[in-house]
Motif scaffolding. Structure first.
Motif, short mmCIF file in Angstrom:
data_model
loop_
_atom_site.label_atom_id
_atom_site.label_comp_id
_atom_site.label_asym_id
_atom_site.label_seq_id
_atom_site.Cartn_x
_atom_site.Cartn_y
_atom_site.Cartn_z
N SER A 112 147.66 -19.91 21.59
CA SER A 112 146.40 -19.20 21.82
C SER A 112 146.55 -18.10 22.86
O SER A 112 147.25 -18.24 23.86
N ILE A 113 145.82 -17.00 22.62
CA ILE A 113 145.67 -15.92 23.61
C ILE A 113 144.28 -16.06 24.21
O ILE A 113 143.29 -16.21 23.49
N PHE A 114 144.21 -15.98 25.54
CA PHE A 114 142.93 -16.05 26.25
C PHE A 114 142.69 -14.71 26.93
O PHE A 114 143.55 -14.19 27.64
N ILE A 115 141.50 -14.14 26.70
CA ILE A 115 141.14 -12.81 27.22
C ILE A 115 139.97 -12.95 28.19
O ILE A 115 138.93 -13.48 27.83
N ASP A 116 140.13 -12.44 29.42
CA ASP A 116 139.08 -12.58 30.45
C ASP A 116 139.24 -11.43 31.44
O ASP A 116 140.31 -10.81 31.51
N ASP A 117 138.18 -11.16 32.19
CA ASP A 117 138.25 -10.10 33.21
C ASP A 117 138.39 -10.66 34.62
O ASP A 117 138.54 -9.89 35.56
N ASN A 118 138.34 -11.98 34.76
CA ASN A 118 138.37 -12.60 36.09
C ASN A 118 139.78 -13.11 36.40
O ASN A 118 140.31 -13.95 35.67
N PRO A 119 140.41 -12.61 37.47
CA PRO A 119 141.79 -13.01 37.78
C PRO A 119 141.98 -14.51 37.95
O PRO A 119 143.00 -15.07 37.55
N LYS A 120 140.98 -15.20 38.55
CA LYS A 120 141.11 -16.66 38.74
C LYS A 120 141.15 -17.39 37.40
O LYS A 120 141.87 -18.37 37.24
N LYS A 127 147.98 -18.44 16.90
CA LYS A 127 147.02 -18.73 15.82
C LYS A 127 145.58 -18.48 16.25
O LYS A 127 144.70 -18.32 15.41
N ASN A 128 145.33 -18.48 17.58
CA ASN A 128 143.96 -18.46 18.09
C ASN A 128 143.79 -17.37 19.15
O ASN A 128 144.68 -17.17 19.97
N ILE A 129 142.64 -16.72 19.12
CA ILE A 129 142.32 -15.71 20.14
C ILE A 129 140.96 -16.07 20.73
O ILE A 129 139.97 -16.22 20.00
N LEU A 187 139.01 -17.31 15.88
CA LEU A 187 138.39 -16.65 17.03
C LEU A 187 137.42 -17.60 17.73
O LEU A 187 136.63 -18.28 17.07
N PHE A 188 137.50 -17.62 19.06
CA PHE A 188 136.67 -18.52 19.85
C PHE A 188 136.09 -17.78 21.05
O PHE A 188 136.64 -16.78 21.51
N GLY A 189 134.97 -18.30 21.57
CA GLY A 189 134.40 -17.80 22.80
C GLY A 189 134.43 -18.89 23.87
O GLY A 189 134.20 -20.05 23.57
N LEU A 190 134.73 -18.49 25.10
CA LEU A 190 134.70 -19.42 26.25
C LEU A 190 134.06 -18.66 27.40
O LEU A 190 134.70 -17.80 28.01
#
Length: 203
Positions: free
Chosen positions: A163-171, A4-6, A105-108
């Motif tokens: 939720s799907i979380f999208i990031d470029d940092n492996p940690k 439901k959330n990205i 849609l959310f930002g973190l």
């Protein structure tokens, strides 16, 4: 479970920020620049400003440690806007497509509370989030501390498993997975649209 959330990280995902965009011309010496960024104005120092420390305080702390680099250290945040080169068009295009879907849609983001308003003002796509953005500098928490994900989940009453979380940092990706999020790790050659479609997201 149905998605439901990205949730988007910003730096390296939607915007191209890199201190080298300023310091390359400043130093005109790649070896000296890399030494400065790895040993003097290192990412661990910048992260403390992302965690909520004032830019002026962070700069003064580092100047006391490295007085011979004072000029360069003071140039860092004075020229921060040059380091924010541009958006990342292919990923912003995906965000714009998602705006017309039923997904929330959310930002973190790990970002200084003092510099984030500049990005908000200069990149219109941030408006797509309707203010549903958790900024580390405001919360005094920084990824990969799990507490910052809990701020997002509790504030907006959402579930990690939806939720799907999208990031470029492996940690950050690793931590998000451990908290129950589906994840997409962004690299320079990632086709975000394809990655989302592979997870059943229709754009």
């Amino acid at each position: 479970m149905k998605i439901k959330n990205i949730i988007f990280d910003f730096g390296g995902v939607l915007v191209d920020w890199n201190p080298r965009y300023f310091f390359k011309d400043y130093f005109n010496d790649d070896e000296k620049m890399e030494y400065f960024l790895e040993n003097i104005a290192q990412s661990e120092w910048n992260e403390e400003q992302d965690r909520g420390r004032l830019l002026s305080e962070g700069t003064d702390i580092q100047v006391k440690k490295f007085p011979e680099w004072e000029k360069e250290l003071r140039a860092y945040y004075d020229n921060w806007t040059v380091m924010l080169k541009s958006d990342i068009p292919q990923n912003v295009d995906v965000l714009r497509r998602l705006k017309n879907t039923d997904y929330q849609l959310f930002g973190l983001t790990n970002w200084s509370e003092e510099t984030f308003p500049y990005a908000l003002e200069n990149y219109d796509f941030f408006q797509i989030f309707d203010g549903k953005i958790v900024v580390s500098g405001t919360e005094k928490l920084i990824k990969p501390d799990p507490k910052i994900w809990h701020v997002l989940l509790e504030r907006y009453h959402i579930e990690a498993g939806e939720s799907i979380f999208i990031d470029d940092n492996p940690k950050n990706i690793e931590m998000a997975q451990s908290l129950g999020f589906t994840t997409i790790k962004i690299n320079p050659d990632t086709d975000l649209k394809q990655e989302l479609e592979n997870l059943g997201i229709k754009l």
